[in-house]
Design a protein around this motif. Sequence first.
Motif, PDB file in Angstrom:
ATOM      1  N   ASP A  71       4.806  58.068  37.543  1.00  0.00           N
ATOM      2  CA  ASP A  71       5.756  57.969  36.434  1.00  0.00           C
ATOM      3  C   ASP A  71       5.287  58.792  35.242  1.00  0.00           C
ATOM      4  OD1 ASP A  71       3.820  56.504  35.047  1.00  0.00           O
ATOM      5  OD2 ASP A  71       4.826  54.580  35.310  1.00  0.00           O
ATOM      6  N   GLU A  72       6.032  58.721  34.149  1.00  0.00           N
ATOM      7  CA  GLU A  72       5.758  59.569  32.994  1.00  0.00           C
ATOM      8  C   GLU A  72       4.468  59.194  32.264  1.00  0.00           C
ATOM      9  OE1 GLU A  72       8.289  56.296  31.005  1.00  0.00           O
ATOM     10  OE2 GLU A  72       7.880  57.109  33.013  1.00  0.00           O
ATOM     11  N   HIS A  73       3.927  58.014  32.579  1.00  0.00           N
ATOM     12  CA  HIS A  73       2.665  57.570  31.971  1.00  0.00           C
ATOM     13  C   HIS A  73       1.465  57.851  32.877  1.00  0.00           C
ATOM     14  CE1 HIS A  73       4.976  55.676  28.816  1.00  0.00           C
ATOM     15  NE2 HIS A  73       5.646  54.964  29.704  1.00  0.00           N
ATOM     16  N   ALA A  74       1.674  58.601  33.945  1.00  0.00           N
ATOM     17  CA  ALA A  74       0.618  58.945  34.918  1.00  0.00           C
ATOM     18  C   ALA A  74       0.144  57.724  35.696  1.00  0.00           C
ATOM     19  CB  ALA A  74      -0.558  59.645  34.243  1.00  0.00           C
ATOM     20  N   ARG A  75       1.005  56.728  35.809  1.00  0.00           N
ATOM     21  CA  ARG A  75       0.722  55.602  36.703  1.00  0.00           C
ATOM     22  C   ARG A  75       1.191  56.009  38.092  1.00  0.00           C
ATOM     23  NH1 ARG A  75       3.305  51.345  32.488  1.00  0.00           N
ATOM     24  NH2 ARG A  75       5.083  52.670  33.019  1.00  0.00           N
ATOM     25  N   ILE A  76       0.287  55.933  39.043  1.00  0.00           N
ATOM     26  CA  ILE A  76       0.550  56.538  40.348  1.00  0.00           C
ATOM     27  C   ILE A  76       0.159  55.593  41.466  1.00  0.00           C
ATOM     28  CG2 ILE A  76      -1.727  57.651  40.530  1.00  0.00           C
ATOM     29  CD1 ILE A  76      -0.207  60.170  41.599  1.00  0.00           C
ATOM     30  N   ARG A  77       0.834  55.719  42.586  1.00  0.00           N
ATOM     31  CA  ARG A  77       0.495  54.997  43.801  1.00  0.00           C
ATOM     32  C   ARG A  77       0.773  55.932  44.962  1.00  0.00           C
ATOM     33  NH1 ARG A  77       5.440  50.816  45.319  1.00  0.00           N
ATOM     34  NH2 ARG A  77       7.103  52.377  45.325  1.00  0.00           N
ATOM     35  N   GLY A  78       0.109  55.706  46.095  1.00  0.00           N
ATOM     36  CA  GLY A  78       0.354  56.585  47.227  1.00  0.00           C
ATOM     37  C   GLY A  78      -0.456  56.192  48.438  1.00  0.00           C
ATOM     38  N   PHE A  79      -0.114  56.814  49.568  1.00  0.00           N
ATOM     39  CA  PHE A  79      -0.833  56.535  50.813  1.00  0.00           C
ATOM     40  C   PHE A  79      -0.841  57.782  51.679  1.00  0.00           C
ATOM     41  CE2 PHE A  79       3.592  55.535  51.749  1.00  0.00           C
ATOM     42  CZ  PHE A  79       3.789  56.085  53.012  1.00  0.00           C
ATOM     43  N   ILE A  80      -1.711  57.778  52.647  1.00  0.00           N
ATOM     44  CA  ILE A  80      -1.841  58.871  53.608  1.00  0.00           C
ATOM     45  C   ILE A  80      -1.752  58.297  55.015  1.00  0.00           C
ATOM     46  CG2 ILE A  80      -4.373  58.689  53.598  1.00  0.00           C
ATOM     47  CD1 ILE A  80      -4.463  61.731  54.035  1.00  0.00           C
ATOM     48  N   ALA A  81      -1.146  59.039  55.914  1.00  0.00           N
ATOM     49  CA  ALA A  81      -1.043  58.607  57.311  1.00  0.00           C
ATOM     50  C   ALA A  81      -1.396  59.775  58.237  1.00  0.00           C
ATOM     51  CB  ALA A  81       0.373  58.103  57.608  1.00  0.00           C
ATOM     52  N   PRO A  82      -2.329  59.521  59.154  1.00  0.00           N
ATOM     53  CA  PRO A  82      -3.127  58.304  59.274  1.00  0.00           C
ATOM     54  C   PRO A  82      -4.246  58.278  58.237  1.00  0.00           C
ATOM     55  CG  PRO A  82      -3.804  59.875  60.937  1.00  0.00           C
ATOM     56  CD  PRO A  82      -2.639  60.508  60.229  1.00  0.00           C
ATOM     57  N   LYS A  83      -4.808  57.104  58.039  1.00  0.00           N
ATOM     58  CA  LYS A  83      -5.870  56.977  57.038  1.00  0.00           C
ATOM     59  C   LYS A  83      -7.263  57.179  57.638  1.00  0.00           C
ATOM     60  CE  LYS A  83      -6.164  51.892  57.185  1.00  0.00           C
ATOM     61  NZ  LYS A  83      -6.043  50.672  56.352  1.00  0.00           N
ATOM     62  N   LEU A  84      -7.328  57.333  58.956  1.00  0.00           N
ATOM     63  CA  LEU A  84      -8.582  57.649  59.642  1.00  0.00           C
ATOM     64  C   LEU A  84      -8.373  58.960  60.402  1.00  0.00           C
ATOM     65  CD1 LEU A  84      -9.479  54.094  61.030  1.00  0.00           C
ATOM     66  CD2 LEU A  84     -10.231  55.152  58.888  1.00  0.00           C
ATOM     67  N   LEU A  85      -8.948  60.033  59.884  1.00  0.00           N
ATOM     68  CA  LEU A  85      -8.704  61.362  60.435  1.00  0.00           C
ATOM     69  C   LEU A  85      -9.924  62.011  61.069  1.00  0.00           C
ATOM     70  CD1 LEU A  85      -6.397  62.882  57.671  1.00  0.00           C
ATOM     71  CD2 LEU A  85      -5.865  62.806  60.115  1.00  0.00           C
ATOM     72  N   MET A  86     -11.112  61.567  60.705  1.00  0.00           N
ATOM     73  CA  MET A  86     -12.335  62.252  61.133  1.00  0.00           C
ATOM     74  C   MET A  86     -12.439  62.392  62.646  1.00  0.00           C
ATOM     75  SD  MET A  86     -15.450  61.066  58.634  1.00  0.00           S
ATOM     76  CE  MET A  86     -16.600  62.029  59.624  1.00  0.00           C
ATOM     77  N   GLU A  87     -12.071  61.338  63.355  1.00  0.00           N
ATOM     78  CA  GLU A  87     -12.261  61.349  64.807  1.00  0.00           C
ATOM     79  C   GLU A  87     -11.227  62.210  65.524  1.00  0.00           C
ATOM     80  OE1 GLU A  87      -9.962  57.302  66.122  1.00  0.00           O
ATOM     81  OE2 GLU A  87     -11.876  57.061  65.077  1.00  0.00           O
ATOM     82  N   HIS A  88     -10.187  62.647  64.779  1.00  0.00           N
ATOM     83  CA  HIS A  88      -9.130  63.441  65.420  1.00  0.00           C
ATOM     84  C   HIS A  88      -9.214  64.923  65.083  1.00  0.00           C
ATOM     85  CE1 HIS A  88      -7.266  59.671  66.525  1.00  0.00           C
ATOM     86  NE2 HIS A  88      -7.225  59.292  65.258  1.00  0.00           N
ATOM     87  N   VAL A  89      -9.646  65.232  63.855  1.00  0.00           N
ATOM     88  CA  VAL A  89      -9.564  66.612  63.370  1.00  0.00           C
ATOM     89  C   VAL A  89     -10.679  67.464  63.965  1.00  0.00           C
ATOM     90  CG1 VAL A  89      -9.656  68.096  61.344  1.00  0.00           C
ATOM     91  CG2 VAL A  89      -8.446  65.905  61.239  1.00  0.00           C
ATOM     92  N   GLU A  90     -10.292  68.561  64.588  1.00  0.00           N
ATOM     93  CA  GLU A  90     -11.267  69.498  65.145  1.00  0.00           C
ATOM     94  C   GLU A  90     -11.401  70.756  64.311  1.00  0.00           C
ATOM     95  OE1 GLU A  90      -9.997  70.244  69.111  1.00  0.00           O
ATOM     96  OE2 GLU A  90     -10.460  68.218  69.835  1.00  0.00           O
ATOM     97  N   SER A  91     -10.361  71.071  63.543  1.00  0.00           N
ATOM     98  CA  SER A  91     -10.370  72.274  62.718  1.00  0.00           C
ATOM     99  C   SER A  91      -9.290  72.133  61.656  1.00  0.00           C
ATOM    100  CB  SER A  91     -10.098  73.519  63.570  1.00  0.00           C
ATOM    101  OG  SER A  91      -8.785  73.451  64.107  1.00  0.00           O
ATOM    102  N   GLU A  92      -9.300  73.053  60.697  1.00  0.00           N
ATOM    103  CA  GLU A  92      -8.247  73.042  59.682  1.00  0.00           C
ATOM    104  C   GLU A  92      -6.886  73.272  60.316  1.00  0.00           C
ATOM    105  OE1 GLU A  92      -7.220  75.134  55.369  1.00  0.00           O
ATOM    106  OE2 GLU A  92      -9.175  75.406  56.305  1.00  0.00           O
ATOM    107  N   GLU A  93      -6.856  74.064  61.376  1.00  0.00           N
ATOM    108  CA  GLU A  93      -5.594  74.319  62.068  1.00  0.00           C
ATOM    109  C   GLU A  93      -5.047  73.043  62.691  1.00  0.00           C
ATOM    110  OE1 GLU A  93      -3.797  77.091  65.704  1.00  0.00           O
ATOM    111  OE2 GLU A  93      -5.808  77.460  64.894  1.00  0.00           O
ATOM    112  N   SER A  94      -5.925  72.250  63.298  1.00  0.00           N
ATOM    113  CA  SER A  94      -5.455  71.006  63.903  1.00  0.00           C
ATOM    114  C   SER A  94      -5.071  69.982  62.834  1.00  0.00           C
ATOM    115  CB  SER A  94      -6.524  70.423  64.827  1.00  0.00           C
ATOM    116  OG  SER A  94      -7.620  69.901  64.095  1.00  0.00           O
TER     117      SER A  94
END
Length: 301
Positions: free
Chosen positions: A81-104
């Motif tokens: 919002d205009e007061h810089a109050r923010i909320r958010g999420f990422i999916a999935p929240k566990l990525l290390m075991e899946h990511v092999e490269s920036e391309e993937s």
Amino acid sequence: MNDFLYRGVLQPYQVRVSYGVTTGVVRDAVLAHATDPVASHLLARALTAGVLASPLLGEDEWFTMRWNYEGDLQSIVLDVDEHARIRGFIAPKLLMEHVESEESLYGGGGKVSVTKSTSVKVLNSGTTEAALLDVVEDLAHFFSYSDQIETAMVAMVGFNPDPNDPVSLCQGLMIQALPDCDLELFDALRRGLNSAEVRRLLSVPPEVDNHFEHVFKAMLQSIPEAVFDLRLSVAGEPQFRCRCSLERICDVVAVLPDAELEEMIESDKFLSVDCRFCSRQYRLTPDQLRTILQTKRSISA
């Protein structure tokens, strides 16, 4: 050090700027969602970019921003919002075991969507290709292409090995060309923004009150005989704050079919509902579900 956000104008060059420290915002988000290091880094950069964009909002306005990619990183969604109050999420929240490269991580591409709303209506919305495959640069590209306002952003994130205090520092800077800005000069500022010295300064905690001056002067080194005339004002104190509540969760549950609500009541078990934006869990009792159903039927009667 508390989070902060400044907004202002580089007067001689007609460039709008916002500069902020978002360490607390990112720490609260990472702890709330229990993200792994890869997901934490991406979410941190997106949250910082969202905070930097918040001075573009007027009273009772907010942005809903969504990044969708074709790789292991599926989506990031946030509201600010205009007061810089923010909320958010990422999916999935566990990525290390899946990511092999920036391309993937990003796959072959994606899209960025931004909607500006008030409490009563949607003001505007747009979607662009996420061609740069970087959450911060893709948002800057959105403003440059969809809103036709040349924009550049940079966000730097540092982490601690302490799981209870995982974020050491997060800060960023955004510049935008105002109508009278020389676009060739803006390109020079964009190069300065991405210089090694600016990134170095954004990677260390502000130890003096005028730390931001050193950041902006480093950016201006890309312009011969640059004039430093920066006028800043406080734009808000960024906070990771969700708008969810028990009342809103009950409104969501009320959308379920009557038969499904009756089945849950008869089972005499709690209904657990998680807010995706902050991971807060709400547990509704059979009595609360019964009240929801009765209220729903009284309204439709």
